[in-house]
Write an enzyme that holds these catalytic residues in place. Sequence first.
Site, short mmCIF file in Angstrom:
data_model
loop_
_atom_site.label_atom_id
_atom_site.label_comp_id
_atom_site.label_asym_id
_atom_site.label_seq_id
_atom_site.Cartn_x
_atom_site.Cartn_y
_atom_site.Cartn_z
N TYR A 1 13.51 31.70 3.82
CA TYR A 1 12.74 32.45 4.63
C TYR A 1 12.39 32.55 6.08
O TYR A 1 12.76 31.80 6.73
CB TYR A 1 11.14 31.60 3.98
N CYS B 1 12.64 25.06 2.21
CA CYS B 1 11.46 25.84 1.17
C CYS B 1 10.72 24.57 0.39
O CYS B 1 11.23 23.29 0.59
CB CYS B 1 12.23 26.59 0.18
N MET B 2 9.94 24.88 -0.53
CA MET B 2 8.91 23.99 -1.25
C MET B 2 9.85 23.08 -1.83
O MET B 2 9.67 21.92 -2.12
CB MET B 2 8.07 24.76 -2.08
N ASP B 3 10.92 23.83 -2.71
CA ASP B 3 11.92 22.76 -3.68
C ASP B 3 13.09 22.85 -3.26
O ASP B 3 13.83 22.36 -4.34
CB ASP B 3 11.41 23.61 -5.16
N LYS C 1 0.89 -0.93 -0.06
CA LYS C 1 0.08 -0.23 -0.07
C LYS C 1 0.87 1.12 0.15
O LYS C 1 1.84 1.16 0.08
CB LYS C 1 -0.90 -0.09 1.48
N ARG D 1 -11.01 0.34 14.56
CA ARG D 1 -10.96 1.19 13.30
C ARG D 1 -12.21 0.35 12.37
O ARG D 1 -13.08 0.95 12.05
CB ARG D 1 -9.78 0.70 12.63
N HIS E 1 -6.15 -7.12 13.39
CA HIS E 1 -4.88 -6.11 13.23
C HIS E 1 -4.59 -5.73 14.75
O HIS E 1 -5.65 -5.26 15.25
CB HIS E 1 -5.26 -5.08 11.99
N ARG F 1 1.80 -10.32 7.48
CA ARG F 1 1.57 -9.39 6.76
C ARG F 1 2.45 -8.04 7.16
O ARG F 1 2.19 -7.11 7.79
CB ARG F 1 -0.09 -8.54 7.04
C1 LIG Z 1 -0.34 -1.73 6.70
C2 LIG Z 1 -0.89 -2.54 7.46
C3 LIG Z 1 -0.01 -3.82 7.73
C4 LIG Z 1 1.47 -3.67 7.69
O1 LIG Z 1 1.95 -2.89 8.96
P1 LIG Z 1 3.43 -2.97 9.39
O2 LIG Z 1 3.47 -2.40 10.58
O3 LIG Z 1 4.06 -1.97 8.31
O4 LIG Z 1 4.22 -4.09 9.18
C5 LIG Z 1 -0.44 -5.31 8.23
N1 LIG Z 1 -1.68 -5.27 7.94
C6 LIG Z 1 -2.74 -4.09 7.77
C7 LIG Z 1 -4.30 -4.58 8.05
C8 LIG Z 1 -2.36 -3.05 7.57
O5 LIG Z 1 -3.27 -2.04 7.30
#
Ligand SMILES: *Cc1c(COP(=O)(O)O)cnc(C)c1O
Length: 381
Positions: free
Chosen positions: A275, A322-324, A34, A131, A160, A231
């Site tokens: 700035y 700065c921005m850039d 992601k 969540r 999770h 995961r």
């Molecule tokens: C983002 C996410 C992970 C990974 O989390 P890490 O802490 O980066 O390992 C695992 N499971 C779910 C549901 C997530 O949203």
Amino acid sequence: MRPTYLEVDLDQLKTNLENIRAHVAPAKVLVVLKANAYGHGVDGVAPFIAPFADYIGVALVEEAIHIRSLGIATPILVMGGTLPEQLPDFFTYDLTLAASSPDLLTAAEQLAVSTRKRLKVHLKIDTGMERIGVREYEAEPFIEKSLACSHLDIEGIFTHFANSEVASSPENTSGDEHPRNDMVSAALQLERFEEVLSIYEKRSEPHPRIRHTANSGAILSLPESHYDMVRPGVLFYGVYPGRNIAKTIDVAPALTWKSKVSYSKVTLPGRGVSYGSLWQADGAVRIATVPCGYADGYFRRMTNQARVIINGKEYPQVGRICMDQFMVNVGGDDVKVGDEVTLLGAGITAENLADWTGTNEYEVMTNISARVPRVFVSGVQ
Ligand SMILES: *Cc1c(COP(=O)(O)O)cnc(C)c1O
């Protein structure tokens, strides 16, 4: 190409995945891609890593569709919240749904009936994150409903963790006079997940074949959380999820953020830099300008705190970012236009940038903007 770019070491990512796999075997590994592969660039990371991953995880349907557009056929779990109107995309692109409510499950079953296509589903149980997902105390009717969804393939069930990256010790070691008694431990969440799994046993039904709970923190510190699949997100990218967590798996970062000096001059005292004129030299010093700024994800919050490496030596960033562009005080050193600057890597870590910004490593990596080209390197190209 732009002189400011990110170099992504794909072989290092593969090594990280192999080391994680060796630690959790025989559990499968879902690689979390992601947020543009945690800023690394999903267009390069996904095709390279997909052959070595059992599953891919993303937050959004749109991210999953993008990965499919790269020609990747690996199963993809959309882990985040999905709206009912997004369900048709799951059938079109062969995505796995995280069913986080009875209503979503029912809508998916109805669509499976009308399209005469089977859909892979993972039941999302909320054991303490608050969540998305069905809480463990309301899971029984949810599971019952899922058992009746004959047009869905209920392949998985997962939860999770909210606090897997902190030491699991329940006692208050913070010295805080109001200890966080309400901080749900990963161990407690695991107990609640087990309660949910026992519903299957009680009903003499097989549980879904892929049970999974472990994010990076739990992969490292909670072996009993590995189940059938893990995961890893941040750990796959070679960064540990917490500062005090035991480094039970060897991983290393794959990112190097580089630029080149675009301007070099001597600044005199009395001339504020950038700035707000927040910094000025005490004596004549050389100031190097770097063509990278907060629009690239080099946070403005790091002003007068960040450090960079030029020609192998570490120097302080000075004046408002700065921005850039931003400026670096190289003192009396002979730094020229075109000299290489390292913003991340070569001893400067995502932890450093996180500290200078007051955030975590995840936010640092995922905020390196699309304006920064990604260069993917691999010895097996
Ligand atoms: C983002 C996410 C992970 C990974 O989390 P890490 O802490 O980066 O390992 C695992 N499971 C779910 C549901 C997530 O949203």
